[in-house]
Design a protein around this motif. Structure first.
Motif, short mmCIF file in Angstrom:
data_model
loop_
_atom_site.label_atom_id
_atom_site.label_comp_id
_atom_site.label_asym_id
_atom_site.label_seq_id
_atom_site.Cartn_x
_atom_site.Cartn_y
_atom_site.Cartn_z
N ARG A 21 0.82 -1.21 0.00
CA ARG A 21 0.00 0.00 0.00
C ARG A 21 0.86 1.26 0.00
O ARG A 21 0.49 2.28 -0.61
CB ARG A 21 -0.96 -0.02 1.20
CG ARG A 21 -2.06 -1.07 1.04
CD ARG A 21 -3.13 -0.98 2.11
NE ARG A 21 -2.66 -1.49 3.38
CZ ARG A 21 -2.45 -0.75 4.47
NH1 ARG A 21 -2.64 0.57 4.42
NH2 ARG A 21 -2.02 -1.29 5.60
N GLU A 81 1.91 1.74 -3.56
CA GLU A 81 0.80 2.26 -4.36
C GLU A 81 0.63 3.76 -4.13
O GLU A 81 0.42 4.53 -5.07
CB GLU A 81 -0.48 1.50 -3.99
CG GLU A 81 -1.67 1.79 -4.89
CD GLU A 81 -2.42 3.06 -4.51
OE1 GLU A 81 -2.96 3.74 -5.40
OE2 GLU A 81 -2.43 3.40 -3.29
N TRP A 82 0.74 4.19 -2.85
CA TRP A 82 0.65 5.62 -2.55
C TRP A 82 1.80 6.38 -3.22
O TRP A 82 1.59 7.47 -3.78
CB TRP A 82 0.72 5.82 -1.03
CG TRP A 82 0.70 7.26 -0.60
CD1 TRP A 82 -0.39 8.04 -0.34
CD2 TRP A 82 1.85 8.11 -0.41
NE1 TRP A 82 0.00 9.32 0.01
CE2 TRP A 82 1.37 9.39 -0.03
CE3 TRP A 82 3.22 7.92 -0.51
CZ2 TRP A 82 2.22 10.45 0.25
CZ3 TRP A 82 4.07 8.98 -0.24
CH2 TRP A 82 3.57 10.24 0.13
N ASP A 132 2.79 13.90 -9.22
CA ASP A 132 1.69 14.86 -9.31
C ASP A 132 2.09 16.27 -8.88
O ASP A 132 1.27 17.19 -8.91
CB ASP A 132 0.48 14.38 -8.50
CG ASP A 132 0.75 14.28 -7.00
OD1 ASP A 132 1.85 14.69 -6.58
OD2 ASP A 132 -0.13 13.79 -6.27
N GLN A 188 3.46 5.57 -5.97
CA GLN A 188 3.21 5.64 -7.40
C GLN A 188 2.18 6.71 -7.74
O GLN A 188 2.30 7.41 -8.74
CB GLN A 188 2.72 4.28 -7.91
CG GLN A 188 3.79 3.21 -7.97
CD GLN A 188 4.84 3.54 -9.03
OE1 GLN A 188 5.91 4.04 -8.70
NE2 GLN A 188 4.55 3.27 -10.27
N ARG A 189 1.20 6.84 -6.88
CA ARG A 189 0.11 7.78 -7.14
C ARG A 189 0.53 9.22 -6.92
O ARG A 189 0.01 10.14 -7.56
CB ARG A 189 -1.07 7.40 -6.23
CG ARG A 189 -2.31 8.23 -6.37
CD ARG A 189 -3.53 7.54 -5.77
NE ARG A 189 -3.22 6.76 -4.60
CZ ARG A 189 -3.18 7.26 -3.35
NH1 ARG A 189 -3.40 8.54 -3.16
NH2 ARG A 189 -2.92 6.47 -2.32
N THR A 190 1.49 9.46 -6.02
CA THR A 190 1.82 10.83 -5.65
C THR A 190 3.15 11.34 -6.18
O THR A 190 3.39 12.56 -6.18
CB THR A 190 1.84 10.97 -4.11
OG1 THR A 190 2.87 10.12 -3.57
CG2 THR A 190 0.50 10.59 -3.51
N LYS A 191 4.02 10.44 -6.65
CA LYS A 191 5.39 10.88 -6.94
C LYS A 191 5.49 11.82 -8.13
O LYS A 191 6.45 12.60 -8.22
CB LYS A 191 6.29 9.68 -7.17
CG LYS A 191 6.01 8.90 -8.44
CD LYS A 191 6.99 7.73 -8.58
CE LYS A 191 6.78 6.96 -9.87
NZ LYS A 191 7.74 5.84 -9.99
#
Length: 368
Positions: free
Chosen positions: A112, A115-116, A123, A118-121
């Motif tokens: 998890r 996943e966080w 943006d 990957q989602r934030t790096k």
């Protein structure tokens, strides 16, 4: 004598109670990721001017009170799969919690957190970037506290080294030899050669055929692909059968999210920033580094280590031992370049090329 930073850090509820009882003041202390929801009265009675509370859950009125009396409060960040203010390194059971659930590895805090990341790096969110930096600095602080006074040998090598191979067995025996010689074994914390060295350190306290038996059990799940869950399950089965193994350190990264941490490193310093992780692992290997056969990542680590040795930017050069003559002179001819760099430098007497892991352990002792 003035208090050091470590003297002023409070990282457990027991430490909090001890400091408040002994001194009645938290002034100048850093309270790091301690749940204080049951300590409202003690917070109210203690002097707190200049105290800093990092990610400490507490009653809202208590938080307002300590702020009003001169403390700085960084509250916990809700919804994160990790604690950016953590005061301790990770343990395998913590990162793999939920592995046995229906969700398998995907349900674990390790997955998890990736996943966080990957989602934030990408943006551009400065807050997410700040959280990653705070987390990694907290991990570095905990790692330094753990290794104070230790003779640390880093063991580097590729993640593709499969369980059940001679190379994997050799790396495990190397880790056991180093641990039994009194070194703290540190690796990149991932699969392959890294896991094997951490396994060897875990096996160090056991007499008899424990390591041979463990290698046979692990060989049934040779790689973390295609199933990280099966691969990790096999490691925890070994830990369950032989509890209480020896300690070692793994320093992995969420940058390589497809590559899980291994369960044999008792202390896991996992980073978001791979550059911080790599430099930190090499810098803390104060008794030398052994490089097992690997590919691009291991080649990079060799020269990341060679550079401060060449310039003596970290003081006296530390030993560097490359294992497998054919690999480092023919397949990836790194040794000739390293040798050329070292010529007539103080590091020249601190490098070695050997054929076997048995020779590597002896070379670390000789060059140290």
């Amino acid at each position: 004598m003035p208090a050091t930073t470590s003297d002023r850090e409070i990282e457990t509820l027991a430490e909090f109670d001890e400091v408040v009882a002994a001194r009645a003041t938290l002034a100048g202390h850093r309270v790091q990721a301690v749940d204080l929801t049951t300590r409202t009265e003690r917070l109210h009675r203690a002097e707190v001017e200049g105290a800093i509370f990092l990610g400490c859950p507490m009653d809202p009125q208590a938080a307002a009170d300590v702020r009003a009396r001169g403390a700085l409060v960084f509250p916990p960040v809700p919804g994160l799969p990790f604690d950016p203010y953590r005061g301790r390194l990770y343990a395998p059971a913590e990162l793999f919690e939920g592995l046995s659930s229906e969700g398998g590895y995907a349900a674990t805090p390790d997955a998890r957190a990736y996943e966080w990341f990957q989602r934030t790096k990408a943006d551009g969110d400065v807050f997410a970037s700040m959280l990653r930096a705070v987390h990694d600095d907290s991990v570095s602080d905990a790692l330094d506290e753990l290794l104070v006074g230790d003779r640390v040998v880093g063991v580097m090598g590729g993640h593709a080294m499969a369980r059940g191979t001679e190379a994997y067995e050799g790396a495990a025996r190397l880790g056991r030899t180093l641990a039994r010689a009194g070194f703290s074994v540190a690796t990149g914390g991932g699969p392959g050669a890294m896991e094997a060295a951490n396994l060897g350190a875990y096996a160090a306290p056991f007499a008899g055929p424990m390591l041979d038996d463990a290698l046979q059990l692990l060989a049934k799940s040779p790689s973390f692909t295609p199933s990280i869950t099966d691969w990790a399950d096999a490691a925890f089965a070994v830990r369950e059968r032989w509890p209480g193994g020896g300690p070692s350190v793994g320093i992995p990264t969420w940058f390589y999210g497809h590559e899980p941490p291994n369960a044999f490193a008792e202390h896991i310093a996992k980073y978001f920033a791979n550059a911080t992780r790599e430099d930190g692992l090499l810098a803390r290997s104060n008794a030398g580094v052994i490089f097992l056969p690997g590919a691009a990542g291991t080649v990079q680590e060799i020269f990341d280590n060679a550079t401060p040795n060449y310039y003596e930017s970290r003081g006296e050069p530390t030993p560097m031992v490359l294992v497998d003559r054919a690999h480092w002179t023919e397949r990836l001819p790194t040794w000739p370049l390293l040798q050329a760099l070292a010529r007539e430098r103080s590091m020249e007497d601190r490098i070695a090329l050997v054929d076997t892991v048995e020779e590597a352990g002896r070379a670390i002792e000789r060059l140290g």
